[in-house]
Scaffold this active site. Structure first.
Site, PDB file in Angstrom:
ATOM      1  N   ASP A 194       0.858  -1.210  -0.021  1.00  0.00           N
ATOM      2  CA  ASP A 194       0.014  -0.099   0.072  1.00  0.00           C
ATOM      3  C   ASP A 194       0.980   1.238   0.037  1.00  0.00           C
ATOM      4  OD1 ASP A 194      -2.366   1.440   0.239  1.00  0.00           O
ATOM      5  OD2 ASP A 194      -2.277   1.698   2.464  1.00  0.00           O
ATOM      6  N   CYS A 196      -4.563  -1.937  -1.907  1.00  0.00           N
ATOM      7  CA  CYS A 196      -4.535  -0.542  -2.181  1.00  0.00           C
ATOM      8  C   CYS A 196      -5.546  -0.427  -3.567  1.00  0.00           C
ATOM      9  CB  CYS A 196      -3.423   0.189  -2.488  1.00  0.00           C
ATOM     10  SG  CYS A 196      -3.520   1.950  -3.235  1.00  0.00           S
ATOM     11  N   ASN A 197      -6.780   0.006  -3.607  1.00  0.00           N
ATOM     12  CA  ASN A 197      -7.529   0.331  -4.488  1.00  0.00           C
ATOM     13  C   ASN A 197      -6.871   1.354  -5.545  1.00  0.00           C
ATOM     14  OD1 ASN A 197     -10.829  -0.489  -3.522  1.00  0.00           O
ATOM     15  ND2 ASN A 197      -9.425   0.191  -1.985  1.00  0.00           N
ATOM     16  N   CYS A 254     -11.035   2.462  -0.518  1.00  0.00           N
ATOM     17  CA  CYS A 254      -9.614   2.783   0.070  1.00  0.00           C
ATOM     18  C   CYS A 254      -9.402   2.147   1.269  1.00  0.00           C
ATOM     19  CB  CYS A 254      -9.568   4.291   0.142  1.00  0.00           C
ATOM     20  SG  CYS A 254      -8.013   4.940   0.718  1.00  0.00           S
ATOM     21  N   THR A 255      -8.118   1.598   1.330  1.00  0.00           N
ATOM     22  CA  THR A 255      -7.985   0.598   2.428  1.00  0.00           C
ATOM     23  C   THR A 255      -7.773   1.454   3.804  1.00  0.00           C
ATOM     24  OG1 THR A 255      -5.574   0.420   1.606  1.00  0.00           O
ATOM     25  CG2 THR A 255      -7.153  -1.462   1.081  1.00  0.00           C
TER      26      THR A 255
END
Ligand code: DGL
EC number: 5.1.1.3
Length: 262
Positions: free
Chosen positions: A10, A74-75, A189-190
């Site tokens: 991320d 992570c998007n 979103c993480t």
């Protein structure tokens, strides 16, 4: 031979929301957590530069850690480079994290769904394709937040969160139309699950907040061959910060997650 780790990637601390689920499902696995904090926030990058940056970084990471699998937790990164990563490193399994549009469309009763994400994820063609593929019957609002990932970073490091800022960032997620209201907000979103209690507190009405972390961990588990024997002793889970500047607060946070900073 030591067991190959699972690499979690991320831009910052957001991927820890996926790591904590992965640990529950895979307690016998070793993890390497990579925070590309030198490049944070990914959400503000132009697409071509971020794509090149992540591909180059992964060439080094795969070489250094030889993971069994990589989870792009992570998007913002997944919606941009997951296909390119698979193409560039064939044979290495990648699990991506993309907005949970399908489960949201299946679960909504009002048909009004919001996807809360970074400005990068909101812009992606990948995200728009997910909506046209899975949520045609819903009204999906894409809400790009400039500030939430940064607020989550501060909250995790310093324990402080500006609630009024959270309220303002999530406010556009809430729609009312002909007596119907938004009933699902996808946390795309993480970083955001860390702030979900503040979101609940500052939301104008209750909604379901969808966090895909467990589903991602399950996907990773499904792709891994079973561990052969016990975990080797003396192999701690580690965290790597690309800035090389993990300060005391970050070190303490990582320690809390059972990660030693390298
Ligand atoms: N955690 C990342 C995500 O899931 C984004 C944070 C950033 O902008 O770097 O999208």
């Amino acid at each position: 031979m030591t067991e190959q780790p699972i690499l979690m990637f991320d831009s910052g601390v957001g991927g820890l929301t996926v790591l904590r689920e992965a640990r529950v499902l895979m307690p016998d696995r070793r993890f390497v957590y990579v925070a590309d904090d030198a490049a944070f926030p990914f959400g503000a990058w132009e697409e071509p530069a971020l794509r090149t940056h992540i591909l180059e970084l992964f060439a080094k990471l795969l070489d250094r850690f030889v993971p069994a699998i990589s989870v792009i937790a992570c998007n913002t990164a997944s919606t941009l480079v997951i296909d390119a990563l698979r193409e560039r490193f064939p044979g290495h399994p990648f699990v991506g994290t993309v907005p949970a549009v399908k489960p949201a469309a299946e679960r909504t009763r009002s048909g009004l769904v919001s996807v809360l994400a970074t400005p990068g994820t909101v812009k992606r063609q990948y995200t728009r394709d997910l909506i046209s593929k899975w949520a045609q019957k819903c009204h999906v609002r894409l809400v790009g937040s400039d500030r939430l990932a940064g607020l989550a970073e501060v909250y995790m490091r310093e324990g402080f969160v500006d609630e009024e800022a959270v309220r303002a960032e999530i406010a556009p997620c809430f729609m009312e139309n002909e007596g119907l209201r938004t009933d699902i907000v996808v946390l795309a979103c993480t970083h955001y699950p860390f702030l979900v209690n503040r979101m609940r507190k500052t939301a104008p009405w209750p909604v379901d907040w969808i966090d895909p972390a467990e589903a991602i961990a399950r996907r990773a588990l499904s792709l891994l061959p079973p561990v052969d024997g016990a975990l080797p002793q003396g192999e701690p889970d580690i965290a790597v910060f690309t800035s090389g500047k993990a300060d005391f607060a970050v070190g303490r946070l990582m320690q809390g997650f059972g990660l030693s900073v390298r």
